[in-house]
Scaffold this motif. Sequence first.
Motif, PDB file in Angstrom:
ATOM      1  N   LEU A  12       0.861  -1.065  -0.057  1.00  0.00           N
ATOM      2  CA  LEU A  12       0.001   0.229  -0.094  1.00  0.00           C
ATOM      3  C   LEU A  12       1.053   0.631  -0.618  1.00  0.00           C
ATOM      4  CD1 LEU A  12      -2.772  -1.029   3.117  1.00  0.00           C
ATOM      5  CD2 LEU A  12      -2.928  -0.412  -0.159  1.00  0.00           C
ATOM      6  N   ASP A  61     -11.676  -4.722  -2.356  1.00  0.00           N
ATOM      7  CA  ASP A  61     -10.183  -3.867  -2.237  1.00  0.00           C
ATOM      8  C   ASP A  61     -10.183  -3.102  -2.790  1.00  0.00           C
ATOM      9  OD1 ASP A  61      -9.065  -6.963  -1.332  1.00  0.00           O
ATOM     10  OD2 ASP A  61      -9.870  -7.960  -2.655  1.00  0.00           O
ATOM     11  N   ILE A  65      -8.073  -0.117  -1.258  1.00  0.00           N
ATOM     12  CA  ILE A  65      -6.686   0.683  -1.347  1.00  0.00           C
ATOM     13  C   ILE A  65      -6.605   1.847  -1.605  1.00  0.00           C
ATOM     14  CG2 ILE A  65      -5.978  -1.933  -1.718  1.00  0.00           C
ATOM     15  CD1 ILE A  65      -5.585  -0.622  -5.019  1.00  0.00           C
ATOM     16  N   ARG A  73      -6.076   1.590   5.979  1.00  0.00           N
ATOM     17  CA  ARG A  73      -4.717   1.114   5.405  1.00  0.00           C
ATOM     18  C   ARG A  73      -3.262   1.513   6.238  1.00  0.00           C
ATOM     19  NH1 ARG A  73      -4.945   4.676   0.040  1.00  0.00           N
ATOM     20  NH2 ARG A  73      -5.458   5.971   1.439  1.00  0.00           N
ATOM     21  N   ALA A  79      -1.563  -5.870   0.149  1.00  0.00           N
ATOM     22  CA  ALA A  79      -3.129  -5.198  -0.168  1.00  0.00           C
ATOM     23  C   ALA A  79      -3.456  -6.488  -0.003  1.00  0.00           C
ATOM     24  CB  ALA A  79      -3.370  -4.599  -1.406  1.00  0.00           C
TER      25      ALA A  79
END
Length: 345
Positions: A12, A61, A65, A73, A79
């Motif tokens: 990430l 997902d 992100i 995050r 991720a």
Amino acid sequence: MALASEMKALLLVGDGYTRTPSAGTLEAMEPYLKPGSIAVPTPGPTQALIKVGLASINPSDIAFIKGQYGQPRVQGRPAGFEGVGIVVATGDDPYAKSLEGKRVAFATGVSNWGAWADYAVAEAASCIPLLDTVRDEDAAAMIVNPLTALAMFDIVKQEGDKAFIMTAGASQLCKLIIGLAKEEGFRPIVTVRRDEQIPLLKELGATHVLNGKAADFETALREAMKVEQPRIFLDAVTGPLASAIFNAMPKRSRWIVYGRLDAEPTVIREPGQLIFQHKRIEGFWLAEWMRQFRDRLGPAVLEAQKRFSDGRWSTDVTAVVPLDEAMARLPAELAKPNGKVFIKP
């Protein structure tokens, strides 16, 4: 299985959340992820370390992100919420220890060590020991879509009416729900964005399939509503499409939002619907459902495995992308309709 000290992963770039609205598509990788090598994590007392065999990509997902999911995050961590693999190490918890060497479907959840990597960490309680008859492609997508499908179809059944409506009709999740509905005599109305998706969904069991991009969409929608009178609306899109659907629905309708694929504003055309027609707007989050209905989780997991084993359910696969090709290939593969994309370490 010998453990490596380092692993490859998609890491990430961002941290925490963002306030910038964005659509549910992945237009490019670089603003959100970067390839890297990091140390293989050590599982905590109640956790399992999993050698990832295959990892799925879900709309949640993409929201995560981009910093638009209900979980922050952690910059520099991998991720990926879901996958399948072999448990290679665990903490000291007895249940966690019992998983060693087993093939499991897993959800990384709050561990912050995601599945888009050689190894992932998951709470042992969120790992599902798999039947040998479940394919890796189905196992890697065992939790998010199948459990959501079973949970939301329960909502439909509890409401009592046979007809209900869904956006994103060609998604894997909606296909699973259409299969459940067909078996039990329910009448799904679904929206799509392409005419070529209509015959496939009707064959699966959808009663009405409406192209939300068609010039006559609102006319066709009103006609379907008049005939079917659906009071449950399962919505992954929001935006103008969802506004039009909710506006056309009858009294005492429930709009259940579980995604936001459209970044455009979602306008309630007539707020008086909420007062005088007793309409409701609410949300569905699988993580919350799993916490609230723990007693239903075991039976739902077993039901999903049986359905994948006997062929009643099957995951449509668009592409299996090697981890080292993901940065270059994922946006284009995810833009293709009708199937799921997986990452293979």
